[in-house]
Design a protein around this motif. Structure first.
Motif, short mmCIF file in Angstrom:
data_model
loop_
_atom_site.label_atom_id
_atom_site.label_comp_id
_atom_site.label_asym_id
_atom_site.label_seq_id
_atom_site.Cartn_x
_atom_site.Cartn_y
_atom_site.Cartn_z
N ASN A 55 0.86 -1.18 0.00
CA ASN A 55 0.00 0.00 0.00
C ASN A 55 0.90 1.24 0.00
O ASN A 55 1.99 1.22 0.59
CB ASN A 55 -0.89 -0.02 1.25
CG ASN A 55 -1.90 1.12 1.26
OD1 ASN A 55 -1.57 2.25 1.55
ND2 ASN A 55 -3.16 0.81 0.92
N GLU A 56 0.42 2.30 -0.61
CA GLU A 56 1.29 3.48 -0.78
C GLU A 56 1.73 4.12 0.54
O GLU A 56 2.70 4.86 0.58
CB GLU A 56 0.62 4.53 -1.69
CG GLU A 56 -0.69 5.12 -1.17
CD GLU A 56 -1.93 4.35 -1.65
OE1 GLU A 56 -1.79 3.19 -2.13
OE2 GLU A 56 -3.03 4.89 -1.54
N THR A 57 1.04 3.79 1.62
CA THR A 57 1.44 4.35 2.91
C THR A 57 2.73 3.71 3.45
O THR A 57 3.31 4.22 4.40
CB THR A 57 0.35 4.13 3.98
OG1 THR A 57 0.05 2.73 4.02
CG2 THR A 57 -0.91 4.91 3.65
N CYS A 58 3.16 2.59 2.83
CA CYS A 58 4.24 1.80 3.43
C CYS A 58 5.65 2.16 2.96
O CYS A 58 6.62 1.59 3.45
CB CYS A 58 4.02 0.31 3.17
SG CYS A 58 2.65 -0.40 4.09
N GLY A 59 5.80 3.06 2.02
CA GLY A 59 7.15 3.38 1.56
C GLY A 59 7.87 2.18 0.96
O GLY A 59 9.06 2.00 1.15
N TRP A 60 7.12 1.34 0.24
CA TRP A 60 7.66 0.21 -0.51
C TRP A 60 8.27 -0.89 0.33
O TRP A 60 9.01 -1.73 -0.18
CB TRP A 60 8.69 0.69 -1.55
CG TRP A 60 8.07 1.43 -2.69
CD1 TRP A 60 7.26 2.53 -2.59
CD2 TRP A 60 8.20 1.16 -4.09
NE1 TRP A 60 6.88 2.95 -3.84
CE2 TRP A 60 7.44 2.13 -4.77
CE3 TRP A 60 8.88 0.19 -4.81
CZ2 TRP A 60 7.37 2.15 -6.16
CZ3 TRP A 60 8.80 0.23 -6.19
CH2 TRP A 60 8.04 1.20 -6.86
N ARG A 61 7.98 -0.92 1.60
CA ARG A 61 8.50 -2.02 2.43
C ARG A 61 7.36 -2.52 3.30
O ARG A 61 6.88 -1.80 4.19
CB ARG A 61 9.67 -1.53 3.31
CG ARG A 61 10.90 -1.07 2.54
CD ARG A 61 11.58 -2.19 1.78
NE ARG A 61 12.78 -1.71 1.09
CZ ARG A 61 12.84 -1.39 -0.20
NH1 ARG A 61 11.78 -1.50 -0.97
NH2 ARG A 61 13.98 -0.98 -0.73
N CYS A 62 6.92 -3.75 3.02
CA CYS A 62 5.77 -4.29 3.74
C CYS A 62 5.83 -5.81 3.72
O CYS A 62 6.65 -6.40 3.02
CB CYS A 62 4.48 -3.83 3.07
SG CYS A 62 4.34 -4.39 1.36
N TYR A 63 4.93 -6.44 4.48
CA TYR A 63 4.87 -7.91 4.47
C TYR A 63 3.53 -8.39 3.92
O TYR A 63 3.26 -9.59 3.90
CB TYR A 63 5.12 -8.46 5.88
CG TYR A 63 4.15 -7.97 6.91
CD1 TYR A 63 3.00 -8.70 7.23
CD2 TYR A 63 4.35 -6.75 7.56
CE1 TYR A 63 2.08 -8.22 8.14
CE2 TYR A 63 3.44 -6.27 8.48
CZ TYR A 63 2.32 -7.01 8.77
OH TYR A 63 1.41 -6.53 9.67
N GLY A 64 2.72 -7.46 3.47
CA GLY A 64 1.43 -7.80 2.88
C GLY A 64 0.85 -6.56 2.23
O GLY A 64 1.39 -5.46 2.38
N PRO A 65 -0.26 -6.71 1.51
CA PRO A 65 -0.77 -5.59 0.70
C PRO A 65 -1.58 -4.53 1.45
O PRO A 65 -1.83 -3.46 0.91
CB PRO A 65 -1.64 -6.30 -0.34
CG PRO A 65 -2.10 -7.54 0.34
CD PRO A 65 -1.01 -7.95 1.27
N GLU A 66 -1.99 -4.83 2.67
CA GLU A 66 -2.88 -3.89 3.37
C GLU A 66 -2.12 -2.69 3.92
O GLU A 66 -0.90 -2.75 4.12
CB GLU A 66 -3.59 -4.58 4.54
CG GLU A 66 -4.29 -5.88 4.22
CD GLU A 66 -5.40 -5.71 3.18
OE1 GLU A 66 -5.99 -4.62 3.11
OE2 GLU A 66 -5.66 -6.68 2.45
N ALA A 67 -2.89 -1.62 4.21
CA ALA A 67 -2.26 -0.38 4.70
C ALA A 67 -1.57 -0.59 6.05
O ALA A 67 -0.65 0.15 6.40
CB ALA A 67 -3.30 0.72 4.81
#
Ligand SMILES: *[C@@H]1O[C@H](CO)[C@@H](O)[C@H](O)[C@H]1NC(C)=O
Ligand SMILES: *[C@@H]1O[C@H](CO)[C@@H](O)[C@H](O)[C@H]1NC(C)=O
Length: 297
Positions: A235-247
């Motif tokens: 999600n765009e709130t994550c700054g391209w680093r996440c472990y899944g698609p949700e915010a």
């Protein structure tokens, strides 16, 4: 874990592709002797002769895994010397910036293990802060000699600062790298001086570097030079680093590269330091930093 990833790379068309999280670099069983070394802050300068400068560079970085400070690879410019740069292969992490420049007598810079450029210190040019600068690697207007290969297949993150390429007319395969993944999608993070920023020839990647029907990502022609991609669709709130698609699936801000969950103990790589299995931004009282780890007194 199979996830979808959008690449909106500065140099590539928008695509959607599937990649697998690659966790081999968190495998603690691969014991490699690690050594911290201190970088430099002299920019394009050097003292003494070119030969002495090269020998000092070698001495400083041989066997080094963590560069505390900036990695400056400059002034490799003596046509009589034979430059052997394999000693750069051990470097995994640079806490400051990487500057490659005024190096017209080397064809390849091998940074085969480099994963993270932290950009804690940046190189300032005209008010902009850069974490990676590659400049002035061919001397002539119609060059035959100069830097052709910059090999950083494991580079997964530049945590802070921009990227600049200027006057590297022979440098190949820079347009086959998805820089946006590395720079975490920060806007305007690439500065290319002009048509000589690097070689803009149509370059192809090895078949094994194919990530999608019409997209391959690589740093060169050999199969070990595929770009190591570890980002999932975020999600765009994550700054391209996440472990899944949700915010609410973002990685902790002290993580670099990626994560397996929200906590500071679930980072794939720490941006700064590790303390008791957790990533932290600085080493607290009664500890001191050593090779990205906070060691207790
Ligand atoms: C990102 O998360 C926000 C808040 O949950 C949501 O409104 C938005 O639609 C999400 N964006 C995408 C592209 O899924
Ligand atoms: C970043 O810079 C600050 C201030 O100079 C320093 O305290 C900190 O230890 C640095 N972090 C790294 C990872 O080098």
């Amino acid at each position: 874990m199979e996830v979808l990833l959008w690449i909106l790379a500065a140099l590539l068309p928008s695509v959607c592709l599937g990649v697998t999280f690659d966790e081999d670099f968190v495998d603690a069983t691969t014991v490699q002797e690690e050594r911290e070394c201190h970088g430099t802050s002299v920019g394009f300068g050097y003292s003494g002769t070119l030969e002495l400068h090269y020998q000092q560079l070698r001495k400083r970085y041989v066997g080094c895994t963590y560069v505390h400070g900036n990695l400056e690879i400059t002034n490799l410019d003596d046509s009589v010397l034979t430059y052997e740069l394999d000693f750069l292969d051990s470097i995994k992490y640079v806490s400051g910036y990487v500057l490659i420049g005024l190096s017209t007598q080397v064809e390849r810079i091998p940074l085969m293990s480099l994963e993270v450029i932290r950009g804690n210190h940046t190189y300032r040019i005209q008010g902009e802060e850069y974490a990676l600068v590659v400049a002035l690697t061919s001397r002539d207007t119609t060059p035959v000699m100069g830097l052709r290969h910059l090999h950083m297949p494991k580079l997964k993150e530049i945590s802070r600062g921009k990227v600049m390429f200027s006057q590297n007319p022979l440098l190949s395969h820079m347009g086959t790298v998805a820089w946006d993944i590395i720079t975490r999608g920060r806007p305007d993070s690439m500065y290319l001086s002009d048509e000589k920023a690097f070689s803009f020839k149509d370059e192809v990647c090895p078949v094994v570097c194919k990530v999608d029907e019409d997209l391959s990502l690589c740093w060169g022609e050999e199969p070990n030079l595929c770009q190591d991609v570890v980002v999932g669709y975020c999600n765009e709130t994550c700054g391209w680093r996440c472990y899944g698609p949700e915010a609410d699936n973002c990685c902790h801000p002290d993580c670099a590269v990626g994560c397996t969950g929200p906590g500071p103990q679930e980072c794939l790589v720490c941006k700064d330091y590790m303390l008791d299995e957790e990533c932290v931004g600085y080493c607290p009282a009664k500890t001191y930093p050593k090779m990205q780890t906070c060691v207790r007194f």
